[in-house]
Motif scaffolding. Structure first.
Motif, short mmCIF file in Angstrom:
data_model
loop_
_atom_site.label_atom_id
_atom_site.label_comp_id
_atom_site.label_asym_id
_atom_site.label_seq_id
_atom_site.Cartn_x
_atom_site.Cartn_y
_atom_site.Cartn_z
N PRO A 61 93.14 -65.22 59.17
CA PRO A 61 92.16 -65.85 58.32
C PRO A 61 92.84 -67.44 57.95
CG PRO A 61 93.68 -64.28 57.52
CD PRO A 61 93.64 -64.23 58.76
N ARG A 62 93.82 -67.80 58.48
CA ARG A 62 94.12 -69.39 58.28
C ARG A 62 93.78 -70.00 59.48
NH1 ARG A 62 99.75 -68.13 55.49
NH2 ARG A 62 99.11 -67.36 53.45
N VAL A 63 93.03 -69.61 60.59
CA VAL A 63 92.58 -70.16 61.76
C VAL A 63 91.90 -71.55 61.45
CG1 VAL A 63 90.59 -69.16 62.54
CG2 VAL A 63 92.12 -70.28 64.05
N ARG A 64 92.13 -72.77 62.02
CA ARG A 64 91.28 -73.72 61.75
C ARG A 64 90.64 -74.45 62.92
NH1 ARG A 64 96.23 -77.18 59.01
NH2 ARG A 64 97.02 -77.07 61.01
N ARG A 65 90.94 -74.04 63.85
CA ARG A 65 90.24 -74.38 65.21
C ARG A 65 90.29 -73.46 66.13
NH1 ARG A 65 92.60 -79.53 68.23
NH2 ARG A 65 93.92 -77.99 68.85
#
Length: 117
Positions: A61-65
């Motif tokens: 859920p914390r993936v940014r790219r």
């Protein structure tokens, strides 16, 4: 260059298993960047890519790219609406492989591209 390696789409179940293994590894909560490796993800149908992107976001859920390679011919034949869908589902960076503008060089690397493509 790639004559000995045959491209095949990985089944969604295999992707789920790999994501599950990674998610259960120490440090997985800190995953911020995901690269769709082993080929050009843009060869996949958009609905299948959307499922993969959704899975990545659900496991991390914390993936940014989320990024991928892409051959020029595959991006060229993708509708803007589909690119927008992929962006909305988390695909934020696509590396377009433009090896050369010289047809002789492009024939030598044998990726099926020409100056025109």
């Amino acid at each position: 260059m790639y004559q000995t390696k045959t491209f095949r789409a990985k089944p969604i179940e295999d992707i789920k298993e790999e994501l599950d293994q990674i998610a259960n590894a120490e440090g997985a909560p800190y995953v911020r960047n995901v690269f769709l490796a082993d080929g050009d993800a843009m060869t996949l149908p958009v609905p299948q890519l959307e499922i993969i992107l959704e899975l990545i976001r659900s496991y991390f859920p914390r993936v940014r790219r989320i990024s991928s390679y892409c051959l020029p011919r595959n991006i060229r034949h993708t509708f803007i609406e589909n690119l927008t869908k992929l962006r909305e589902n988390g695909l934020s960076l696509v590396y377009i492989g433009c090896e050369s503008g010289d047809d002789q060089v492009l024939r030598a690397v044998q990726k099926g591209e020409t100056f025109e493509t």
